[in-house]
Design a protein around this motif. Structure first.
Motif, PDB file in Angstrom:
ATOM      1  N   SER A   2       0.845  -1.195   0.000  1.00 33.57           N
ATOM      2  CA  SER A   2       0.000   0.000   0.000  1.00 33.57           C
ATOM      3  C   SER A   2       0.883   1.248   0.000  1.00 33.57           C
ATOM      4  O   SER A   2       2.034   1.215   0.392  1.00 33.57           O
ATOM      5  N   GLU A   3       0.289   2.322  -0.448  1.00 35.01           N
ATOM      6  CA  GLU A   3       1.019   3.588  -0.568  1.00 35.01           C
ATOM      7  C   GLU A   3       1.432   4.108   0.802  1.00 35.01           C
ATOM      8  O   GLU A   3       0.628   4.181   1.716  1.00 35.01           O
ATOM      9  N   LEU A   4       2.679   4.481   0.942  1.00 36.72           N
ATOM     10  CA  LEU A   4       3.207   5.021   2.189  1.00 36.72           C
ATOM     11  C   LEU A   4       3.134   6.545   2.129  1.00 36.72           C
ATOM     12  O   LEU A   4       3.425   7.141   1.088  1.00 36.72           O
ATOM     13  N   ASP A   5       2.748   7.172   3.215  1.00 32.64           N
ATOM     14  CA  ASP A   5       2.657   8.630   3.282  1.00 32.64           C
ATOM     15  C   ASP A   5       4.061   9.219   3.371  1.00 32.64           C
ATOM     16  O   ASP A   5       4.773   9.008   4.350  1.00 32.64           O
ATOM     17  N   LEU A   6       4.460   9.957   2.362  1.00 33.37           N
ATOM     18  CA  LEU A   6       5.800  10.546   2.315  1.00 33.37           C
ATOM     19  C   LEU A   6       5.842  11.963   2.875  1.00 33.37           C
ATOM     20  O   LEU A   6       6.904  12.576   2.935  1.00 33.37           O
ATOM     21  N   GLN A   7       4.698  12.504   3.297  1.00 34.74           N
ATOM     22  CA  GLN A   7       4.668  13.875   3.796  1.00 34.74           C
ATOM     23  C   GLN A   7       5.596  14.104   5.006  1.00 34.74           C
ATOM     24  O   GLN A   7       6.275  15.136   5.047  1.00 34.74           O
ATOM     25  N   PRO A   8       5.664  13.177   5.979  1.00 33.62           N
ATOM     26  CA  PRO A   8       6.614  13.417   7.085  1.00 33.62           C
ATOM     27  C   PRO A   8       8.054  13.531   6.595  1.00 33.62           C
ATOM     28  O   PRO A   8       8.803  14.393   7.043  1.00 33.62           O
ATOM     29  N   PHE A   9       8.442  12.689   5.636  1.00 40.29           N
ATOM     30  CA  PHE A   9       9.785  12.773   5.066  1.00 40.29           C
ATOM     31  C   PHE A   9      10.000  14.124   4.394  1.00 40.29           C
ATOM     32  O   PHE A   9      11.013  14.783   4.604  1.00 40.29           O
ATOM     33  N   LEU A  10       9.028  14.543   3.589  1.00 47.36           N
ATOM     34  CA  LEU A  10       9.154  15.816   2.882  1.00 47.36           C
ATOM     35  C   LEU A  10       9.218  16.987   3.854  1.00 47.36           C
ATOM     36  O   LEU A  10       9.957  17.951   3.631  1.00 47.36           O
ATOM     37  N   ALA A  11       8.470  16.908   4.944  1.00 48.49           N
ATOM     38  CA  ALA A  11       8.500  17.981   5.942  1.00 48.49           C
ATOM     39  C   ALA A  11       9.854  18.030   6.643  1.00 48.49           C
ATOM     40  O   ALA A  11      10.418  19.103   6.846  1.00 48.49           O
ATOM     41  N   LEU A  12      10.390  16.874   6.998  1.00 46.23           N
ATOM     42  CA  LEU A  12      11.661  16.845   7.733  1.00 46.23           C
ATOM     43  C   LEU A  12      12.854  17.195   6.858  1.00 46.23           C
ATOM     44  O   LEU A  12      13.785  17.860   7.312  1.00 46.23           O
ATOM     45  N   ARG A  13      12.877  16.758   5.624  1.00 48.95           N
ATOM     46  CA  ARG A  13      14.056  16.989   4.784  1.00 48.95           C
ATOM     47  C   ARG A  13      14.328  18.470   4.560  1.00 48.95           C
ATOM     48  O   ARG A  13      15.458  18.874   4.330  1.00 48.95           O
ATOM     49  N   ARG A  14      13.288  19.305   4.662  1.00 46.47           N
ATOM     50  CA  ARG A  14      13.479  20.758   4.498  1.00 46.47           C
ATOM     51  C   ARG A  14      14.360  21.350   5.596  1.00 46.47           C
ATOM     52  O   ARG A  14      14.918  22.424   5.436  1.00 46.47           O
ATOM     53  N   HIS A  15      14.450  20.638   6.720  1.00 53.29           N
ATOM     54  CA  HIS A  15      15.216  21.132   7.861  1.00 53.29           C
ATOM     55  C   HIS A  15      16.624  20.548   7.939  1.00 53.29           C
ATOM     56  O   HIS A  15      17.392  20.919   8.815  1.00 53.29           O
ATOM     57  N   LEU A  16      16.928  19.590   7.055  1.00 55.24           N
ATOM     58  CA  LEU A  16      18.201  18.880   7.138  1.00 55.24           C
ATOM     59  C   LEU A  16      19.197  19.385   6.116  1.00 55.24           C
ATOM     60  O   LEU A  16      18.835  19.865   5.049  1.00 55.24           O
ATOM     61  N   ARG A  17      20.458  19.229   6.467  1.00 55.50           N
ATOM     62  CA  ARG A  17      21.539  19.464   5.504  1.00 55.50           C
ATOM     63  C   ARG A  17      22.651  18.480   5.816  1.00 55.50           C
ATOM     64  O   ARG A  17      22.800  18.015   6.949  1.00 55.50           O
ATOM     65  N   ILE A  18      23.403  18.145   4.799  1.00 53.26           N
ATOM     66  CA  ILE A  18      24.548  17.261   4.984  1.00 53.26           C
ATOM     67  C   ILE A  18      25.707  18.111   5.476  1.00 53.26           C
ATOM     68  O   ILE A  18      26.153  19.025   4.789  1.00 53.26           O
ATOM     69  N   ALA A  19      26.169  17.822   6.695  1.00 52.57           N
ATOM     70  CA  ALA A  19      27.278  18.579   7.278  1.00 52.57           C
ATOM     71  C   ALA A  19      28.623  17.971   6.891  1.00 52.57           C
ATOM     72  O   ALA A  19      29.600  18.701   6.702  1.00 52.57           O
ATOM     73  N   HIS A  20      28.660  16.654   6.778  1.00 47.42           N
ATOM     74  CA  HIS A  20      29.905  15.963   6.445  1.00 47.42           C
ATOM     75  C   HIS A  20      29.531  14.594   5.903  1.00 47.42           C
ATOM     76  O   HIS A  20      28.640  13.934   6.427  1.00 47.42           O
TER      77      HIS A  20
END
Length: 115
Positions: A2-20
């Protein structure tokens, strides 16, 4: 599957950055604005997913520093996937995540659902 809700991922990724990042180890930084989106995340599900991911060797969060270190097997989880998932445009990130969920990450999704 069944389809998984990707909205939590999309919401969180806006706050993340790769530091190293070196193949096999990545440090992600989260901005303070992430706090408002954390309420939608089920911590137990995240733990089950991480435990089920064959390529994740270790996962350590440091809430005070706002960072997460993920040690992974670069032969299983390609290093370039991180760039797409964290910094790629939303369409590319969603397409990659959907492909991973259907194939490479299917056992982790089943574990998160308690299947």
């Amino acid at each position: 599957m069944s389809e998984l809700d990707l909205q939590p991922f999309l919401a969180l990724r806006r706050h993340l950055r790769i530091a190293h990042h070196i193949p096999g180890r990545i440090r992600l930084r989260a901005g303070p604005s992430i706090v408002k989106d954390l309420g939608s995340i089920d911590g137990k599900s995240v733990e089950r997913v991480l435990a089920a991911l064959e390529g994740i060797r270790d996962f350590r969060a440091n809430p005070q520093a706002g960072s997460v270190i993920v040690e992974y097997a670069p032969g299983t989880i390609r290093p370039e996937w991180w760039e797409t998932l964290i910094h790629g445009d939303e369409v590319a990130a969603v397409a990659l995540l959907q492909r991973l969920l259907e194939h490479e990450l299917a056992p982790a999704v089943a574990a998160a659902r308690g299947e």
